[in-house]
Design an enzyme around this catalytic site. Structure first.
Site, PDB file in Angstrom:
ATOM      1  CE  LYS A   1      53.008  42.453 -37.451  1.00 40.22           C
ATOM      2  NZ  LYS A   1      52.653  41.215 -36.746  1.00 40.22           N
TER       3      LYS A   1
HETATM    4  C1  5RP Z   1      56.561  41.260 -32.678  1.00 35.71           C
HETATM    5  C2  5RP Z   1      55.390  40.870 -33.496  1.00 35.71           C
HETATM    6  C3  5RP Z   1      54.366  40.150 -32.724  1.00 35.71           C
HETATM    7  O1  5RP Z   1      54.805  38.920 -32.352  1.00 35.71           O
HETATM    8  C4  5RP Z   1      53.020  40.124 -33.305  1.00 35.71           C
HETATM    9  O2  5RP Z   1      52.981  39.545 -34.577  1.00 35.71           O
HETATM   10  C5  5RP Z   1      52.454  41.490 -33.277  1.00 35.71           C
HETATM   11  O3  5RP Z   1      51.091  41.498 -33.416  1.00 35.71           O
HETATM   12  P1  5RP Z   1      50.224  42.590 -32.659  1.00 35.71           P
HETATM   13  O4  5RP Z   1      51.086  43.795 -32.414  1.00 35.71           O
HETATM   14  O5  5RP Z   1      49.106  42.899 -33.606  1.00 35.71           O
HETATM   15  O6  5RP Z   1      49.747  41.973 -31.373  1.00 35.71           O
HETATM   16  O7  5RP Z   1      55.310  41.135 -34.659  1.00 35.71           O
HETATM   17  O8  5RP Z   1      57.363  42.125 -33.365  1.00 35.71           O
END
Ligand code: 5RP
Length: 261
Positions: A174
């Protein structure tokens, strides 16, 4: 790859098109009662039908999500600092044992690495520890990649962090969308999903999801841009249409507007 690993991966990445809509609601592990998630169940339950995977913490899962849910879980297993400790933000280690992840019957686990900070080594060693733990039980690991402040969200650093995550054993990466995102995708040997990041206008978030898919991402792992939307259900439907139904950004934004109450 063993059957168990393949089976779990097929819960995360939909075999019908190789894409996925992951709904990230793990923010409480460092942000506490994040705007939109104060009553997590009330926000998340109506969104679940339009998501392929839910990414919560173990506390959110046990306290807010019904155990008879059918949605596959990608469990957040790294943490250790809060948003108040800005200097050390994302100086994370393992916060959930693999045994507890198994007890929760998860399909994958998620761990954040931060590349380009003095403490990067700690996050990378924690990450490889969880990879070894998860591999023993055929549980895929999603690497959440971030780069140190000042390095910027650009292809040079995000491709470095993403490739490192894959080389260290991640099954899925991710990362953030950025200009020249094709470079990040092309140099990473495992599937990539994009993070949503801070809330931006719905039209721009839909466009970002579309551009990421065009560049080769297999989907999104989006949080705030869905649950902080003026209409979260319409927003996740629009993002789902981009990811799974080949909607153009305009078609998806029109869908968002038409569904918006
Ligand atoms: C932190 C993360 C977050 O907790 C979250 O998953 C991010 O999601 P978004 O940016 O779409 O709100 O990954 O590193």
């Amino acid at each position: 790859m063993d059957w168990g690993m393949k089976n779990r991966l097929s819960k995360i990445i939909k075999p019908k098109d190789g894409h996925t809509v992951m709904l990230a609601v793990d923010h409480g592990y460092f942000m506490g009662p994040t705007t939109g998630l104060e009553k997590l169940d009330q926000m998340v339950n109506p969104l679940i039908p339009y998501a392929d995977v839910l990414m919560p913490t173990r506390g959110a899962l046990r306290n807010y999500i019904s155990p008879d849910t059918e949605i596959p879980i990608c469990l957040r297993v790294s943490g250790g600092t809060s948003i108040l400790n800005e200097k050390n933000l994302l100086h994370e280690g393992i916060i959930v044992s693999i045994e507890d992840a198994i007890r929760l019957n998860v399909s994958a686990v998620a761990f954040s690495i931060l590349v380009g900070q003095p403490f990067e080594r700690d996050t990378l060693l924690g990450f490889t520890q969880i990879i070894d733990d998860a591999n023993r039980y055929n549980i895929p690991v999603l690497a959440v990649t971030a780069v140190g402040r000042g390095l910027g969200k650009d292809a040079k650093y995000l491709s470095l962090a993403s490739r490192m995550a894959a080389e260290l054993g991640a099954s899925i990466v991710k990362t953030y969308f950025c200009p020249n995102f094709e470079k990040v995708v092309d140099t990473c040997p495992v599937p990539i999903v994009i993070a949503g990041g801070k809330k931006i206008p719905e039209k721009d978030a839909i466009q970002m999801a579309y551009d990421a898919l065009q560049a080769g991402a297999i989907g999104v792992d989006m949080g705030r841009n869905i649950f902080q939307s003026s209409d979260p259900v319409s927003m996740i439907k629009a993002v789902n249409a981009v990811v799974h139904k080949k909607y153009s950004p305009k078609e998806a934004y029109d869908l968002f507007k038409s569904k918006k109450k």
